[in-house]
Design a protein around this motif. Sequence first.
Motif, short mmCIF file in Angstrom:
data_model
loop_
_atom_site.label_atom_id
_atom_site.label_comp_id
_atom_site.label_asym_id
_atom_site.label_seq_id
_atom_site.Cartn_x
_atom_site.Cartn_y
_atom_site.Cartn_z
N LEU A 130 -7.32 1.79 9.86
CA LEU A 130 -6.35 2.12 8.81
C LEU A 130 -6.26 1.01 7.77
O LEU A 130 -6.05 1.29 6.58
CB LEU A 130 -4.98 2.39 9.42
CG LEU A 130 -4.91 3.59 10.39
CD1 LEU A 130 -3.48 3.81 10.87
CD2 LEU A 130 -5.45 4.86 9.75
N ASP A 131 -6.46 -0.23 8.19
CA ASP A 131 -6.49 -1.34 7.23
C ASP A 131 -7.67 -1.19 6.27
O ASP A 131 -7.55 -1.47 5.07
CB ASP A 131 -6.59 -2.69 7.97
CG ASP A 131 -5.28 -3.08 8.65
OD1 ASP A 131 -4.22 -2.53 8.28
OD2 ASP A 131 -5.32 -3.92 9.56
N ILE A 157 -9.02 1.68 5.44
CA ILE A 157 -8.66 2.79 4.55
C ILE A 157 -7.73 2.32 3.43
O ILE A 157 -7.90 2.68 2.26
CB ILE A 157 -8.02 3.93 5.36
CG1 ILE A 157 -9.07 4.61 6.25
CG2 ILE A 157 -7.37 4.97 4.42
CD1 ILE A 157 -8.51 5.66 7.19
N LYS A 158 -6.74 1.50 3.79
CA LYS A 158 -5.82 0.98 2.78
C LYS A 158 -6.55 0.15 1.73
O LYS A 158 -6.27 0.24 0.52
CB LYS A 158 -4.73 0.15 3.45
CG LYS A 158 -3.77 0.97 4.31
CD LYS A 158 -2.84 0.07 5.11
CE LYS A 158 -1.98 0.88 6.07
NZ LYS A 158 -1.14 0.01 6.95
N PHE A 159 -7.51 -0.67 2.19
CA PHE A 159 -8.30 -1.48 1.26
C PHE A 159 -9.14 -0.61 0.33
O PHE A 159 -9.13 -0.79 -0.90
CB PHE A 159 -9.21 -2.43 2.06
CG PHE A 159 -10.24 -3.13 1.21
CD1 PHE A 159 -9.90 -4.23 0.44
CD2 PHE A 159 -11.56 -2.67 1.17
CE1 PHE A 159 -10.85 -4.86 -0.36
CE2 PHE A 159 -12.50 -3.29 0.39
CZ PHE A 159 -12.15 -4.40 -0.38
N LYS A 193 -8.68 2.49 -0.37
CA LYS A 193 -7.80 3.31 -1.21
C LYS A 193 -7.50 2.60 -2.52
O LYS A 193 -7.55 3.21 -3.61
CB LYS A 193 -6.52 3.61 -0.44
CG LYS A 193 -5.51 4.46 -1.17
CD LYS A 193 -4.28 4.71 -0.31
CE LYS A 193 -3.21 5.47 -1.08
NZ LYS A 193 -2.00 5.73 -0.25
N LYS A 194 -7.21 1.31 -2.44
CA LYS A 194 -6.95 0.52 -3.65
C LYS A 194 -8.23 0.34 -4.46
O LYS A 194 -8.22 0.46 -5.69
CB LYS A 194 -6.38 -0.83 -3.27
CG LYS A 194 -4.96 -0.77 -2.72
CD LYS A 194 -4.44 -2.17 -2.41
CE LYS A 194 -3.01 -2.11 -1.87
NZ LYS A 194 -2.49 -3.47 -1.53
N THR A 199 -5.05 7.88 -4.79
CA THR A 199 -3.65 7.79 -4.38
C THR A 199 -3.22 8.85 -3.37
O THR A 199 -2.14 8.74 -2.78
CB THR A 199 -2.73 7.90 -5.61
OG1 THR A 199 -2.98 9.16 -6.26
CG2 THR A 199 -3.00 6.77 -6.59
N GLN A 259 -3.20 9.27 2.69
CA GLN A 259 -2.09 8.61 3.40
C GLN A 259 -2.52 8.23 4.82
O GLN A 259 -2.73 9.12 5.65
CB GLN A 259 -0.89 9.56 3.45
CG GLN A 259 0.31 9.01 4.21
CD GLN A 259 1.45 10.01 4.30
OE1 GLN A 259 1.61 10.86 3.43
NE2 GLN A 259 2.23 9.93 5.37
N PRO A 260 -2.65 6.94 5.12
CA PRO A 260 -3.01 6.53 6.48
C PRO A 260 -1.90 6.86 7.47
O PRO A 260 -0.71 6.69 7.16
CB PRO A 260 -3.20 5.01 6.36
CG PRO A 260 -3.37 4.75 4.90
CD PRO A 260 -2.56 5.80 4.20
#
Length: 251
Positions: free
Chosen positions: A131-132, A134-136, A138-139, A144, A147-148
């Motif tokens: 998930l980390d 994915i968050k990276f 995503k940015k 936008t 959603q993880p």
Amino acid sequence: MKSQSKDKFLTFAVTILLMLCCILLAPISTASASPSSTVYQQRLIHSPDGIGKFYMNREIAKVMGHTGASWLERPSREAEEQPSKIVSALNLKPDDVVADIGAGTGYMSFRIARVLTKGKVLAVDIQPEMLDIIKFLKKEKNITNVQPVLATLTNPNLPAESVDLALMVDAYHEFEYPREIIEGIIRGLKPGGRIVLVEYRGENPFILIKALHKMTQKQVRKEMQAVGLVWRETKNLLPQQHLMIFEKPSV
């Protein structure tokens, strides 16, 4: 007398060996593991690629950890698996909510998100490290509507009746508690919502994937039917994988 003693010893030895074989081959109950654990068996003799836990006579494969993230993002994946065909085959609407179960690095999530101009993707995984990533990404990709969602071994943590489609790409065979996860997905699906599984074809011995990381269509259909899902279609449009579509009954 010596002959009689020898015969008794041999009989005793054979009896012990038979008892040991029965113990090793017999399933071990996992009743304390989960509410529906009676559907699982733990066996001492199993594949080195599995966890020794069996569901409907299928051994569950070991999970590919976050250290294998680079394999999910390999440049050759499009040519080998043609994931763009998966996205097209889902027939998504712009406002759909899609749950990518076992999302990993979000490889499929980000491709689906581009189609959902008014909807979103719930990128579900049990590994915080994934998930980390994915968050990276995503940015980095400036997307936008992904959603993880951190799941557990037994719960995908989806809001009730909120999801139009749940997708699992090469993931289901690794679920330690497949019955609980699918039941959780069903709770999260809207009536008439779809579950799509993509798995390497277990019927084909020439597909060079470890046996436990492939599934036959027959086995998948049996496991989905056991939780009340209705099989709608299997699309064999991919080079090596089944794309199997199931539906949550409306009533």
